[in-house]
Design an enzyme around this catalytic site. Structure first.
Site, PDB file in Angstrom:
ATOM      1  CB  SER A  80     -38.190  49.688   5.152  1.00 55.53           C
ATOM      2  OG  SER A  80     -36.943  49.376   4.673  1.00 55.53           O
ATOM      3  CG  HIS A 139     -40.250  49.381   1.291  1.00 56.98           C
ATOM      4  ND1 HIS A 139     -40.962  49.793   0.229  1.00 56.98           N
ATOM      5  CD2 HIS A 139     -39.011  49.863   1.414  1.00 56.98           C
ATOM      6  CE1 HIS A 139     -39.859  50.509  -0.449  1.00 56.98           C
ATOM      7  NE2 HIS A 139     -38.866  50.436   0.211  1.00 56.98           N
ATOM      8  CG  ASP A 185     -35.451  49.171   1.051  1.00 56.25           C
ATOM      9  OD1 ASP A 185     -36.010  50.048   0.112  1.00 56.25           O
ATOM     10  OD2 ASP A 185     -35.772  49.406   2.285  1.00 56.25           O
ATOM     11  CG  MET A 221     -29.873  48.813  -1.331  1.00 54.86           C
ATOM     12  SD  MET A 221     -29.196  49.592   0.107  1.00 54.86           S
ATOM     13  CE  MET A 221     -30.540  50.178   0.879  1.00 54.86           C
ATOM     14  CG  HIS A 249     -36.923  50.783  -3.218  1.00 57.97           C
ATOM     15  ND1 HIS A 249     -36.797  51.592  -2.110  1.00 57.97           N
ATOM     16  CD2 HIS A 249     -36.732  51.296  -4.369  1.00 57.97           C
ATOM     17  CE1 HIS A 249     -36.111  52.602  -2.746  1.00 57.97           C
ATOM     18  NE2 HIS A 249     -36.058  52.308  -4.033  1.00 57.97           N
ATOM     19  CG  MET A 298     -32.571  51.608  -4.260  1.00 57.28           C
ATOM     20  SD  MET A 298     -32.465  51.971  -2.425  1.00 57.28           S
ATOM     21  CE  MET A 298     -33.578  50.657  -1.815  1.00 57.28           C
ATOM     22  CG  MET A 317     -36.113  57.256  -3.580  1.00 53.95           C
ATOM     23  SD  MET A 317     -36.545  55.757  -2.573  1.00 53.95           S
ATOM     24  CE  MET A 317     -35.470  56.430  -0.991  1.00 53.95           C
ATOM     25  CG  PHE A 365     -26.835  54.741   3.481  1.00 53.18           C
ATOM     26  CD1 PHE A 365     -26.136  53.740   3.959  1.00 53.18           C
ATOM     27  CD2 PHE A 365     -26.462  55.379   2.194  1.00 53.18           C
ATOM     28  CE1 PHE A 365     -25.019  53.457   3.537  1.00 53.18           C
ATOM     29  CE2 PHE A 365     -25.284  55.042   1.684  1.00 53.18           C
ATOM     30  CZ  PHE A 365     -24.441  53.833   2.214  1.00 53.18           C
ATOM     31  N   GLY A 370     -32.356  55.431   8.038  1.00 54.09           N
ATOM     32  CA  GLY A 370     -32.080  56.590   9.158  1.00 54.09           C
ATOM     33  C   GLY A 370     -31.522  57.990   8.512  1.00 54.09           C
ATOM     34  CG  ASP A 395     -38.373  54.474   0.959  1.00 47.41           C
ATOM     35  OD1 ASP A 395     -37.995  54.443   2.124  1.00 47.41           O
ATOM     36  OD2 ASP A 395     -37.969  53.327   0.050  1.00 47.41           O
ATOM     37  N   GLY A 396     -38.321  57.298   3.115  1.00 49.06           N
ATOM     38  CA  GLY A 396     -37.169  57.944   3.647  1.00 49.06           C
ATOM     39  C   GLY A 396     -37.411  59.043   4.692  1.00 49.06           C
ATOM     40  N   GLY A 444     -38.767  52.883   7.969  1.00 48.33           N
ATOM     41  CA  GLY A 444     -37.855  51.667   8.455  1.00 48.33           C
ATOM     42  C   GLY A 444     -37.542  51.990   9.862  1.00 48.33           C
TER      43      GLY A 444
HETATM   44  C1  DX5 Z   1     -33.592  53.830   1.565  1.00 50.73           C
HETATM   45  C2  DX5 Z   1     -34.641  52.738   1.476  1.00 50.73           C
HETATM   46  C3  DX5 Z   1     -35.523  52.760   2.738  1.00 50.73           C
HETATM   47  C4  DX5 Z   1     -34.891  52.880   3.901  1.00 50.73           C
HETATM   48  C5  DX5 Z   1     -35.801  53.682   4.894  1.00 50.73           C
HETATM   49  O1  DX5 Z   1     -32.882  53.870   0.313  1.00 50.73           O
HETATM   50  O2  DX5 Z   1     -35.034  52.922   0.199  1.00 50.73           O
HETATM   51  O3  DX5 Z   1     -36.727  52.309   2.566  1.00 50.73           O
HETATM   52  O4  DX5 Z   1     -35.218  51.550   4.727  1.00 50.73           O
HETATM   53  O5  DX5 Z   1     -35.291  53.865   6.138  1.00 50.73           O
HETATM   54  P1  DX5 Z   1     -35.941  55.114   7.106  1.00 50.73           P
HETATM   55  O6  DX5 Z   1     -37.354  55.057   7.335  1.00 50.73           O
HETATM   56  O7  DX5 Z   1     -35.089  54.851   8.203  1.00 50.73           O
HETATM   57  O8  DX5 Z   1     -35.499  56.333   6.418  1.00 50.73           O
HETATM   58 ZN    ZN Z   2     -36.900  51.608  -0.113  1.00 45.97          ZN
END
Ligand code: DX5
Ligand code: ZN
Length: 214
Positions: free
Chosen positions: A6, A31, A33, A35, A64, A66, A135, A141, A143, A173-174, A195
């Site tokens: 990501s 990937h 993201d 938002m 992705h 959001m 998810m 976010f 981390g 993801d996450g 990520g």
């Molecule tokens: C969060 C994103 C993820 C994010 C994952 O809303 O969709 O793709 O980058 O980050 P990590 O792998 O750090 O949880």
């Molecule tokens: Zn994502």
């Protein structure tokens, strides 16, 4: 295992360097993201950034969204050359027609589910999907801490996919890392997004390869 690092966790002041690292890694896709500050309480990056990333990234783009009303952005996602467009079930009122329009635009279509949205909501549309993105944290976010119920949800989705004969791949993801990933692989995940695990590692290419080996 397929791996989709990501970009949200990349170094935005050295993005070209991080994309080149991905190009030369075992990653299967990148990937991205997007938002909007409405569907999720954060804003990441938009299409002008993605357009430039698409010009240097040699991996397929796994977008992705959001954002609310994702159906309004299909042509913009197509125009950056995306391979896969993921929209949230919770953000799209008319999933069936939106999925059809994504396919008509020449992309693979995925539906993403927030942690509290049950897999059963996809029963009537699973045959039309190329991917389901589960998810394993609340979207918005990087981390965050992995939600432990996720492997069980992967098993439920795997059952739905095999009973329906769907071709859909399962992406997670996450909070994916060396500790959480093996259970996801065992439960039947096809693609892992990572990520902070990848970009926070001293050796990101090795982190990608370690997930790929699962
Ligand atoms: C969060 C994103 C993820 C994010 C994952 O809303 O969709 O793709 O980058 O980050 P990590 O792998 O750090 O949880
Ligand atoms: Zn994502």
């Amino acid at each position: 295992m397929l791996v989709s690092p990501s970009m949200l966790a990349a170094d935005f002041t050295n993005l070209g360097k991080d994309i080149e690292m991905i190009n030369n890694s075992d990653a299967d896709m990148l990937h991205l993201d997007v938002m909007d500050g409405v569907f999720v309480p954060n804003i990441s990056f938009g299409f002008p950034v993605l357009k430039q990333v698409s010009e240097i990234c040699r991996k397929p783009l796994d977008v992705h969204l959001m954002i609310v009303e994702p159906e309004k952005w299909i042509s913009q996602v197509r125009d950056i050359g995306a391979d896969m467009m993921n929209i949230h079930q919770e953000a799209c009122l008319h999933l069936y027609s939106t999925i059809s329009h994504i396919h008509e635009a020449g992309m693979k279509a995925g539906v993403t589910l927030c942690p509290a949205t049950p897999v059963s909501t996809l029963t009537d549309i699973i045959s039309d999907l190329d991917m389901v993105l589960l998810m394993s944290v609340e979207p918005g976010f990087g981390g965050q801490k992995f939600i432990p119920h996720t492997p069980e949800k992967v098993r439920q989705l795997r059952k739905l996919i095999s009973e329906s004969g769907s071709r859909a791949l399962i992406e997670i993801d996450g909070g994916v890392n060396a500790k959480t990933a093996p259970n996801l692989a065992e439960a039947g995940a096809d693609i892992l997004v990572a990520g902070s695990y990848v970009f926070g590692s001293d050796n990101p290419q090795q982190a990608i390869s370690s997930l790929k080996a699962l």
